[in-house]
Design an enzyme around this catalytic site. Structure first.
Site, short mmCIF file in Angstrom:
data_model
loop_
_atom_site.label_atom_id
_atom_site.label_comp_id
_atom_site.label_asym_id
_atom_site.label_seq_id
_atom_site.Cartn_x
_atom_site.Cartn_y
_atom_site.Cartn_z
N CYS A 168 0.88 -1.30 -0.01
CA CYS A 168 -0.05 -0.09 -0.06
C CYS A 168 0.93 1.33 0.00
O CYS A 168 1.48 1.39 1.03
CB CYS A 168 -0.98 0.13 1.28
SG CYS A 168 -1.94 1.59 1.31
N CYS A 206 -0.40 3.96 2.65
CA CYS A 206 -0.16 3.79 4.29
C CYS A 206 -0.11 2.08 4.60
O CYS A 206 1.08 1.77 4.31
CB CYS A 206 -1.48 4.26 4.87
SG CYS A 206 -3.25 3.97 4.08
N SER A 207 -1.10 1.60 4.90
CA SER A 207 -0.68 0.17 5.42
C SER A 207 -2.06 -0.80 5.15
O SER A 207 -2.08 -1.83 5.88
CB SER A 207 -0.59 0.36 7.11
OG SER A 207 -1.63 0.77 7.47
N CYS A 208 -2.74 -0.59 4.23
CA CYS A 208 -3.87 -1.31 3.87
C CYS A 208 -3.66 -2.68 3.49
O CYS A 208 -2.66 -2.89 2.58
CB CYS A 208 -4.84 -0.77 2.71
SG CYS A 208 -5.10 1.01 3.08
FE LIG Z 1 -3.26 1.99 3.04
#
Ligand SMILES: [Fe+2]
Length: 198
Positions: free
Chosen positions: A106, A109-111
């Site tokens: 991602c 971010c961190s999806c």
């Molecule tokens: Fe994300």
């Protein structure tokens, strides 16, 4: 001691400040501690990579399920009793082949599809991984221990808020004929992110 120094020394640690906010919310009936306990339980016991491992193992032994999984991941994982948050509108399952290695990230971010493959590891959230895996994926994978021959194509998939991915690793040939339960034990989180092969 001057007042200024006393103020500096009295500054609470991050943990103390979090505890104070939590206590203040609890006192006002907002049940922050209950929410924290519930989230910890989900993160540690419910959103675990073993969920995705079960999906992968079933796809290996059941060609009809594999077909449904590739057509509509979200609907297929529900067959195994697994759920995804409403805003994870699509689960796209990316099958590896001998000549294609899929890898997810991602960049924003961190999806991840965290209810299926588990919460993302720290390195997945680092700017280093997020920025480099899209520009120099072969090098990043090599640094992470996956040294792919040049003829293997690497496809990098950038997750969005509503489209989540998981990699379907190839079944190791020596495991043909194993039970679904036994197969699920060998499927790792990293193989479903795509930074490892099995
Ligand atoms: Fe994300």
């Amino acid at each position: 001691m001057p007042d200024q120094d006393r103020v500096v020394k009295a500054t609470a640690s991050m943990e103390q400040r979090v505890d104070a906010i939590q206590a203040a919310l609890d006192e006002r009936g907002l049940k922050a501690s209950e929410a924290v306990a519930e989230l910890s339980h989900l993160a540690q016991d419910v959103w675990v990579p073993h969920n995705g491992a079960r999906v992968v193992a079933k796809a290996w032994v059941d060609p009809a399920f594999r077909k449904r999984l590739l057509a509509n991941g979200r609907a297929a994982v529900e067959e195994l009793g697994l759920t995804m948050p409403k805003h994870h509108r699509h689960l796209v399952v990316l099958p590896n082949t001998p000549s294609v290695q899929n890898v997810i990230c991602c960049t924003l971010c961190s999806c991840t599809a965290f209810t299926i493959i588990g919460l993302p590891p720290d390195w997945y959230k680092d700017l280093e991984y997020r920025s480099r895996v899209v520009r120099e994926s072969r090098t990043v994978l090599k640094e992470m221990g996956l040294d792919l021959p040049p003829e293997v194509e690497i496809r990098v998939w950038d997750t969005t808020a509503d489209t989540r991915y998981m990699v379907l690793p190839e079944q190791p040939p020596e495991t043909l004929g194993w039970s679904e339960e036994r197969l699920a034990e060998i499927v790792t989180r990293d193989s479903m992110i795509g930074v490892a092969r099995l």
